[in-house]
Scaffold this motif. Structure first.
Motif, PDB file in Angstrom:
ATOM      1  N   CYS A 127     -25.614 -16.870  20.162  1.00  0.00           N
ATOM      2  CA  CYS A 127     -26.787 -17.750  20.221  1.00  0.00           C
ATOM      3  C   CYS A 127     -28.106 -16.989  20.396  1.00  0.00           C
ATOM      4  CB  CYS A 127     -26.629 -18.780  21.344  1.00  0.00           C
ATOM      5  SG  CYS A 127     -26.717 -18.077  23.009  1.00  0.00           S
ATOM      6  N   GLY A 128     -28.033 -15.693  20.669  1.00  0.00           N
ATOM      7  CA  GLY A 128     -29.247 -14.896  20.802  1.00  0.00           C
ATOM      8  C   GLY A 128     -29.886 -14.935  22.181  1.00  0.00           C
ATOM      9  N   ASN A 129     -29.256 -15.637  23.127  1.00  0.00           N
ATOM     10  CA  ASN A 129     -29.797 -15.734  24.483  1.00  0.00           C
ATOM     11  C   ASN A 129     -29.785 -14.353  25.157  1.00  0.00           C
ATOM     12  OD1 ASN A 129     -30.634 -16.851  26.970  1.00  0.00           O
ATOM     13  ND2 ASN A 129     -28.499 -17.037  27.629  1.00  0.00           N
ATOM     14  N   ASP A 130     -30.852 -14.062  25.921  1.00  0.00           N
ATOM     15  CA  ASP A 130     -30.946 -12.766  26.617  1.00  0.00           C
ATOM     16  C   ASP A 130     -30.226 -12.756  27.963  1.00  0.00           C
ATOM     17  OD1 ASP A 130     -32.408 -11.439  24.690  1.00  0.00           O
ATOM     18  OD2 ASP A 130     -34.333 -12.096  25.489  1.00  0.00           O
ATOM     19  N   ASP A 131     -29.778 -13.924  28.426  1.00  0.00           N
ATOM     20  CA  ASP A 131     -29.200 -14.017  29.765  1.00  0.00           C
ATOM     21  C   ASP A 131     -27.669 -14.076  29.679  1.00  0.00           C
ATOM     22  OD1 ASP A 131     -29.285 -14.144  32.504  1.00  0.00           O
ATOM     23  OD2 ASP A 131     -29.604 -16.319  32.587  1.00  0.00           O
ATOM     24  N   THR A 132     -27.016 -12.924  29.851  1.00  0.00           N
ATOM     25  CA  THR A 132     -25.555 -12.875  29.848  1.00  0.00           C
ATOM     26  C   THR A 132     -25.072 -12.218  31.140  1.00  0.00           C
ATOM     27  OG1 THR A 132     -25.492 -10.742  28.703  1.00  0.00           O
ATOM     28  CG2 THR A 132     -25.429 -12.713  27.327  1.00  0.00           C
ATOM     29  N   ARG A 133     -23.833 -12.541  31.528  1.00  0.00           N
ATOM     30  CA  ARG A 133     -23.255 -11.988  32.758  1.00  0.00           C
ATOM     31  C   ARG A 133     -22.070 -11.094  32.427  1.00  0.00           C
ATOM     32  NH1 ARG A 133     -20.567 -15.855  35.421  1.00  0.00           N
ATOM     33  NH2 ARG A 133     -20.946 -17.425  33.853  1.00  0.00           N
ATOM     34  N   VAL A 134     -21.895 -10.038  33.255  1.00  0.00           N
ATOM     35  CA  VAL A 134     -20.721  -9.181  33.134  1.00  0.00           C
ATOM     36  C   VAL A 134     -19.598  -9.822  33.947  1.00  0.00           C
ATOM     37  CG1 VAL A 134     -19.750  -6.911  33.644  1.00  0.00           C
ATOM     38  CG2 VAL A 134     -22.101  -7.095  32.825  1.00  0.00           C
ATOM     39  N   ILE A 135     -18.468 -10.074  33.290  1.00  0.00           N
ATOM     40  CA  ILE A 135     -17.311 -10.686  33.944  1.00  0.00           C
ATOM     41  C   ILE A 135     -16.347  -9.602  34.435  1.00  0.00           C
ATOM     42  CG2 ILE A 135     -15.318 -12.187  33.597  1.00  0.00           C
ATOM     43  CD1 ILE A 135     -16.916 -13.543  31.360  1.00  0.00           C
ATOM     44  N   ASP A 136     -16.169  -8.568  33.603  1.00  0.00           N
ATOM     45  CA  ASP A 136     -15.203  -7.518  33.927  1.00  0.00           C
ATOM     46  C   ASP A 136     -15.688  -6.192  33.351  1.00  0.00           C
ATOM     47  OD1 ASP A 136     -12.681  -6.377  34.748  1.00  0.00           O
ATOM     48  OD2 ASP A 136     -12.024  -6.526  32.666  1.00  0.00           O
ATOM     49  N   SER A 137     -15.513  -5.098  34.106  1.00  0.00           N
ATOM     50  CA  SER A 137     -15.835  -3.747  33.640  1.00  0.00           C
ATOM     51  C   SER A 137     -14.646  -2.846  33.891  1.00  0.00           C
ATOM     52  CB  SER A 137     -17.030  -3.176  34.409  1.00  0.00           C
ATOM     53  OG  SER A 137     -18.209  -3.805  34.037  1.00  0.00           O
ATOM     54  N   ARG A 138     -14.359  -2.010  32.916  1.00  0.00           N
ATOM     55  CA  ARG A 138     -13.295  -1.014  33.095  1.00  0.00           C
ATOM     56  C   ARG A 138     -13.519   0.121  32.104  1.00  0.00           C
ATOM     57  NH1 ARG A 138      -8.275  -4.664  31.304  1.00  0.00           N
ATOM     58  NH2 ARG A 138      -9.433  -6.064  32.612  1.00  0.00           N
ATOM     59  N   PRO A 139     -12.937   1.298  32.394  1.00  0.00           N
ATOM     60  CA  PRO A 139     -13.076   2.409  31.438  1.00  0.00           C
ATOM     61  C   PRO A 139     -12.416   2.040  30.108  1.00  0.00           C
ATOM     62  CG  PRO A 139     -12.219   3.186  33.549  1.00  0.00           C
ATOM     63  CD  PRO A 139     -12.221   1.688  33.600  1.00  0.00           C
ATOM     64  N   ALA A 140     -13.048   2.431  29.016  1.00  0.00           N
ATOM     65  CA  ALA A 140     -12.469   2.196  27.692  1.00  0.00           C
ATOM     66  C   ALA A 140     -11.315   3.173  27.480  1.00  0.00           C
ATOM     67  CB  ALA A 140     -13.539   2.373  26.616  1.00  0.00           C
ATOM     68  N   GLU A 141     -10.533   2.930  26.448  1.00  0.00           N
ATOM     69  CA  GLU A 141      -9.364   3.756  26.171  1.00  0.00           C
ATOM     70  C   GLU A 141      -9.716   5.218  25.941  1.00  0.00           C
ATOM     71  OE1 GLU A 141      -6.983   2.109  23.032  1.00  0.00           O
ATOM     72  OE2 GLU A 141      -6.876   0.164  24.022  1.00  0.00           O
ATOM     73  N   ASP A 142     -10.881   5.499  25.351  1.00  0.00           N
ATOM     74  CA  ASP A 142     -11.253   6.887  25.072  1.00  0.00           C
ATOM     75  C   ASP A 142     -11.679   7.645  26.329  1.00  0.00           C
ATOM     76  OD1 ASP A 142     -13.797   5.925  25.626  1.00  0.00           O
ATOM     77  OD2 ASP A 142     -14.609   6.331  23.635  1.00  0.00           O
ATOM     78  N   GLY A 143     -11.911   6.909  27.427  1.00  0.00           N
ATOM     79  CA  GLY A 143     -12.289   7.537  28.688  1.00  0.00           C
ATOM     80  C   GLY A 143     -13.736   7.997  28.741  1.00  0.00           C
ATOM     81  N   ASN A 144     -14.470   7.827  27.639  1.00  0.00           N
ATOM     82  CA  ASN A 144     -15.858   8.282  27.575  1.00  0.00           C
ATOM     83  C   ASN A 144     -16.865   7.140  27.580  1.00  0.00           C
ATOM     84  OD1 ASN A 144     -15.133  11.014  27.408  1.00  0.00           O
ATOM     85  ND2 ASN A 144     -14.758  10.799  25.216  1.00  0.00           N
ATOM     86  N   ARG A 184     -17.737 -15.775  25.110  1.00  0.00           N
ATOM     87  CA  ARG A 184     -17.503 -14.445  25.690  1.00  0.00           C
ATOM     88  C   ARG A 184     -17.479 -13.394  24.590  1.00  0.00           C
ATOM     89  NH1 ARG A 184     -13.100 -15.259  30.519  1.00  0.00           N
ATOM     90  NH2 ARG A 184     -14.311 -16.810  31.652  1.00  0.00           N
ATOM     91  N   PHE A 185     -17.888 -12.179  24.955  1.00  0.00           N
ATOM     92  CA  PHE A 185     -17.864 -11.062  24.012  1.00  0.00           C
ATOM     93  C   PHE A 185     -17.722  -9.753  24.784  1.00  0.00           C
ATOM     94  CE2 PHE A 185     -22.206 -12.071  25.100  1.00  0.00           C
ATOM     95  CZ  PHE A 185     -22.859 -10.857  25.230  1.00  0.00           C
ATOM     96  N   THR A 186     -17.393  -8.702  24.058  1.00  0.00           N
ATOM     97  CA  THR A 186     -17.163  -7.387  24.664  1.00  0.00           C
ATOM     98  C   THR A 186     -18.234  -6.412  24.208  1.00  0.00           C
ATOM     99  OG1 THR A 186     -14.782  -7.785  24.625  1.00  0.00           O
ATOM    100  CG2 THR A 186     -15.485  -5.501  24.884  1.00  0.00           C
ATOM    101  N   THR A 187     -18.715  -5.588  25.153  1.00  0.00           N
ATOM    102  CA  THR A 187     -19.641  -4.515  24.815  1.00  0.00           C
ATOM    103  C   THR A 187     -19.064  -3.203  25.337  1.00  0.00           C
ATOM    104  OG1 THR A 187     -20.916  -4.793  26.855  1.00  0.00           O
ATOM    105  CG2 THR A 187     -21.682  -6.004  24.902  1.00  0.00           C
ATOM    106  N   TYR A 188     -19.535  -2.116  24.767  1.00  0.00           N
ATOM    107  CA  TYR A 188     -19.136  -0.781  25.213  1.00  0.00           C
ATOM    108  C   TYR A 188     -20.399  -0.013  25.580  1.00  0.00           C
ATOM    109  CZ  TYR A 188     -14.522  -1.814  23.446  1.00  0.00           C
ATOM    110  OH  TYR A 188     -13.297  -2.391  23.233  1.00  0.00           O
ATOM    111  N   GLU A 189     -20.358   0.618  26.736  1.00  0.00           N
ATOM    112  CA  GLU A 189     -21.499   1.373  27.234  1.00  0.00           C
ATOM    113  C   GLU A 189     -21.116   2.847  27.253  1.00  0.00           C
ATOM    114  OE1 GLU A 189     -23.368   1.719  31.585  1.00  0.00           O
ATOM    115  OE2 GLU A 189     -23.428  -0.309  30.737  1.00  0.00           O
ATOM    116  N   LYS A 190     -21.982   3.687  26.683  1.00  0.00           N
ATOM    117  CA  LYS A 190     -21.707   5.115  26.599  1.00  0.00           C
ATOM    118  C   LYS A 190     -22.966   5.881  26.976  1.00  0.00           C
ATOM    119  CE  LYS A 190     -19.668   8.458  23.489  1.00  0.00           C
ATOM    120  NZ  LYS A 190     -18.956   8.673  22.257  1.00  0.00           N
TER     121      LYS A 190
END
Length: 149
Positions: A6-23, A37-43
């Motif tokens: 929907c393009g809304n700027d207000d989203t919440r983090v439900i769960d965080s964990r290391p990705a499979e690559d460990g990086n 719900r959607f998934t993002t990756y932070e590097k």
């Protein structure tokens, strides 16, 4: 983080964990507006490292080149794959800890030789013979004497 639905700027983090690559970090997010719900990756963003070659040309750092050189030097040696990877990681850590945007290939070559000397003497001499462009047996013997002496 902007919701891809929907393009809304207000989203919440439900769960965080290391990705499979460990990086990177995998984050599950929920949009407060549409509820999807959607998934993002932070590097970690790294500054691209530029290598200054012998002929003064420049190219972007490529870990695969160091891996190739170390693997060729260790070919048919009794060095475990884990030790080789630790050595390559150590070389890379040393290079990036200098926090420079540009680094001469000669410095990288010296770092690689230093680490190979600690890992395996034969691998060190193999790498040095190519890197230092040994022209004859005398140059080769001089390098061997440094190791043995």
């Amino acid at each position: 983080m902007k919701c891809p639905y929907c393009g809304n700027d207000d989203t919440r983090v439900i769960d965080s964990r290391p990705a499979e690559d460990g990086n990177s970090i995998r984050r599950r997010r929920s949009c407060d507006t549409c509820g999807k719900r959607f998934t993002t990756y932070e590097k970690v963003e790294t500054i691209p490292l530029i290598i200054i070659k012998k002929d003064n040309s420049r190219e972007q750092y490529d870990r695969a080149k160091i891996e190739g050189g170390v693997l060729r030097a260790c070919y048919k040696r009794q060095v475990s794959a884990a030790d080789i990877q630790r050595t390559i990681d150590s070389i890379e850590t040393d290079i990036f800890s200098r926090e420079e945007k540009e680094i001469p290939s000669s410095i990288i070559g010296e770092i690689v030789m230093e680490r190979l000397k600690e890992l395996d003497a034969v691998a060190y001499v193999r790498f040095a013979s190519v890197y230092r462009e040994f022209k004859d047996v005398d140059t080769f013997m001089a390098e061997l004497k440094k190791i043995l002496g």
